[in-house]
Design a protein around this motif. Structure first.
Motif, short mmCIF file in Angstrom:
data_model
loop_
_atom_site.label_atom_id
_atom_site.label_comp_id
_atom_site.label_asym_id
_atom_site.label_seq_id
_atom_site.Cartn_x
_atom_site.Cartn_y
_atom_site.Cartn_z
N ALA A 297 61.68 107.04 47.29
CA ALA A 297 62.99 106.64 46.78
C ALA A 297 63.66 105.70 47.77
O ALA A 297 64.86 105.70 47.95
CB ALA A 297 63.85 107.87 46.52
N GLY A 298 62.85 104.91 48.43
CA GLY A 298 63.39 103.95 49.39
C GLY A 298 63.43 104.48 50.81
O GLY A 298 63.73 103.74 51.74
N GLN A 299 63.09 105.77 50.99
CA GLN A 299 63.15 106.34 52.34
C GLN A 299 62.05 105.80 53.24
O GLN A 299 62.05 106.06 54.44
CB GLN A 299 63.02 107.86 52.37
N GLU A 300 61.10 105.04 52.65
CA GLU A 300 60.02 104.52 53.48
C GLU A 300 60.55 103.60 54.58
O GLU A 300 59.90 103.38 55.59
CB GLU A 300 58.95 103.81 52.63
N ARG A 301 61.76 103.07 54.37
CA ARG A 301 62.37 102.23 55.40
C ARG A 301 62.59 103.00 56.69
O ARG A 301 62.61 102.46 57.76
CB ARG A 301 63.72 101.69 54.92
N PHE A 302 62.75 104.31 56.55
CA PHE A 302 63.01 105.13 57.74
C PHE A 302 61.81 106.01 58.07
O PHE A 302 61.87 106.87 58.92
CB PHE A 302 64.24 106.01 57.52
N GLN A 303 60.71 105.80 57.34
CA GLN A 303 59.50 106.60 57.53
C GLN A 303 59.76 108.10 57.51
O GLN A 303 59.11 108.86 58.21
CB GLN A 303 58.80 106.23 58.85
N SER A 304 60.74 108.53 56.70
CA SER A 304 61.02 109.97 56.68
C SER A 304 60.89 110.47 55.25
O SER A 304 61.86 110.61 54.54
CB SER A 304 62.43 110.24 57.19
N LEU A 305 59.66 110.69 54.85
CA LEU A 305 59.43 111.01 53.44
C LEU A 305 59.42 112.49 53.13
O LEU A 305 59.42 112.89 51.96
CB LEU A 305 58.14 110.34 52.97
N GLY A 306 59.41 113.30 54.16
CA GLY A 306 59.51 114.75 53.92
C GLY A 306 58.19 115.37 53.51
O GLY A 306 57.33 114.70 52.94
N VAL A 307 58.06 116.66 53.76
CA VAL A 307 56.77 117.34 53.52
C VAL A 307 56.39 117.43 52.06
O VAL A 307 55.22 117.31 51.72
CB VAL A 307 56.73 118.76 54.14
N ALA A 308 57.37 117.61 51.16
CA ALA A 308 57.07 117.79 49.73
C ALA A 308 56.33 116.56 49.18
O ALA A 308 55.49 116.68 48.30
CB ALA A 308 58.33 118.03 48.93
N PHE A 309 56.67 115.41 49.71
CA PHE A 309 56.05 114.18 49.25
C PHE A 309 54.54 114.19 49.53
O PHE A 309 53.73 113.83 48.67
CB PHE A 309 56.72 112.99 49.95
N TYR A 310 54.17 114.61 50.71
CA TYR A 310 52.76 114.57 51.12
C TYR A 310 51.97 115.80 50.69
O TYR A 310 50.75 115.75 50.57
CB TYR A 310 52.68 114.48 52.64
N ARG A 311 52.68 116.92 50.47
CA ARG A 311 51.99 118.19 50.27
C ARG A 311 51.02 118.17 49.08
O ARG A 311 51.40 117.78 47.98
CB ARG A 311 53.01 119.32 50.08
N GLY A 312 49.79 118.56 49.32
CA GLY A 312 48.80 118.69 48.25
C GLY A 312 48.30 117.38 47.67
O GLY A 312 47.73 117.35 46.58
N ALA A 313 48.51 116.27 48.38
CA ALA A 313 48.05 114.97 47.86
C ALA A 313 46.53 114.97 47.73
O ALA A 313 45.82 115.47 48.60
CB ALA A 313 48.50 113.85 48.78
N ASP A 314 46.03 114.43 46.61
CA ASP A 314 44.58 114.32 46.40
C ASP A 314 44.06 112.94 46.78
O ASP A 314 42.88 112.76 47.01
CB ASP A 314 44.23 114.59 44.93
N CYS A 315 44.96 111.97 46.77
CA CYS A 315 44.55 110.63 47.16
C CYS A 315 45.78 109.82 47.53
O CYS A 315 46.91 110.19 47.18
CB CYS A 315 43.76 109.94 46.06
N CYS A 316 45.54 108.72 48.22
CA CYS A 316 46.66 107.91 48.72
C CYS A 316 46.40 106.43 48.48
O CYS A 316 45.34 105.91 48.84
CB CYS A 316 46.83 108.18 50.21
N VAL A 317 47.35 105.79 47.84
CA VAL A 317 47.28 104.35 47.59
C VAL A 317 48.14 103.64 48.63
O VAL A 317 49.35 103.89 48.70
CB VAL A 317 47.81 104.02 46.17
N LEU A 318 47.54 102.80 49.45
CA LEU A 318 48.30 102.02 50.42
C LEU A 318 48.54 100.63 49.83
O LEU A 318 47.62 100.06 49.23
CB LEU A 318 47.53 101.90 51.74
N VAL A 319 49.75 100.13 50.00
CA VAL A 319 50.09 98.83 49.42
C VAL A 319 50.68 97.91 50.48
O VAL A 319 51.48 98.34 51.30
CB VAL A 319 51.13 98.99 48.27
N TYR A 320 50.27 96.64 50.46
CA TYR A 320 50.96 95.62 51.27
C TYR A 320 51.15 94.39 50.40
O TYR A 320 50.61 94.30 49.29
CB TYR A 320 50.17 95.33 52.56
N ASP A 321 51.94 93.45 50.92
CA ASP A 321 52.23 92.21 50.21
C ASP A 321 51.43 91.10 50.91
O ASP A 321 51.62 90.87 52.12
CB ASP A 321 53.76 91.97 50.31
N VAL A 322 50.53 90.43 50.18
CA VAL A 322 49.65 89.43 50.81
C VAL A 322 50.42 88.24 51.40
O VAL A 322 49.86 87.45 52.16
CB VAL A 322 48.56 88.90 49.83
#
Ligand code: GDP
Ligand code: MG
Length: 205
Positions: free
Chosen positions: A65-90
């Protein structure tokens, strides 16, 4: 083998603010795109149903929800993740340079049992801008980064032009599913008797 149950996969999408995470999800799930900058779509996650081989798969895709600017996404966000999509802007080198941090942060916070084998994918987004003339990260450079991270799949995407978005998400779903199947086989191999331990070594009849 009996009918497969529906499989739920938790997908999380990470990367610097502004790279197009929300737009990619919105394109994938709703087939829509907006030029307007919106920090969040207002929900923790969106879902998309897929059929992969004999399985019905529900992707539960979590957006920040925009918190990535502060790198504070909280445990619920990461908990139990099965996969992770990393995105950058070319078109934006800083977003590429941040990938190491996001990768590390994910492994630290989600703490998967087998970090080396955890399913990640990299999306290089906004390839449509200026017909590709303003890009600053080459496909080669991005692929080298992926190779160094253990053959992470790479897709160049445009949420705006609907380019490669489905393929990218399908690829991560397949990867995560393959990983789940490995675990199924492992658990199917464990004899049932393990759960029927008697008390104090007495007779279990
Ligand atoms: P987030 O902060 O990573 O979620 O990024 P957003 O999805 O909010 O996108 C940030 C801005 O980039 C918005 O103005 C989008 O319209 C724009 N954007 C996202 N993806 C693309 C794309 O593939 N091409 C172009 N040209 N613009 C995009
Ligand atoms: Mg966003």
């Amino acid at each position: 083998m009996s009918m497969r149950r529906r499989t739920l996969l938790k997908v999380i999408v990470l990367g610097d603010s502004g790279v197009g995470k929300t737009s990619l999800m919105n394109r994938y799930v709703n087939n829509k795109f907006s030029q307007q900058y919106k920090a969040t779509i207002g929900a923790d996650f969106v879902t998309k149903e897929l059929q992969i081989d004999d399985r019905l798969v529900t992707l539960q895709i979590w957006d920040t929800a925009g918190q990535e600017r502060f790198q504070s996404l909280g445990v619920a966000f990461y908990r139990g993740a099965d996969c992770c999509v990393l995105v950058y802007d070319v078109n934006f080198i800083k977003s590429f340079d941040s990938l190491d941090n996001w990768h590390e942060e994910f492994l630290k916070q989600a703490n998967p049992p087998d970090p080396e084998a955890f399913p990640f994918i990299l999306l290089g987004n906004k390839i449509d801008i200026d017909g590709g003339n303003s890009r600053v990260v080459s496909e080669k450079k991005a692929r080298e980064w992926c190779a160094a991270k253990g053959r992470m799949p790479y897709f160049e995407t445009s949420a705006k032009e609907d380019y490669n978005v489905d393929s990218g998400f399908l690829s991560i779903a397949k990867l995560a599913l393959a990983k789940e199947r490995e675990q199924d086989i492992y658990f199917e191999g464990i004899p049932e008797a393990v759960s029927e331990t008697g008390q104090g070594g007495g007779c279990a009849c």
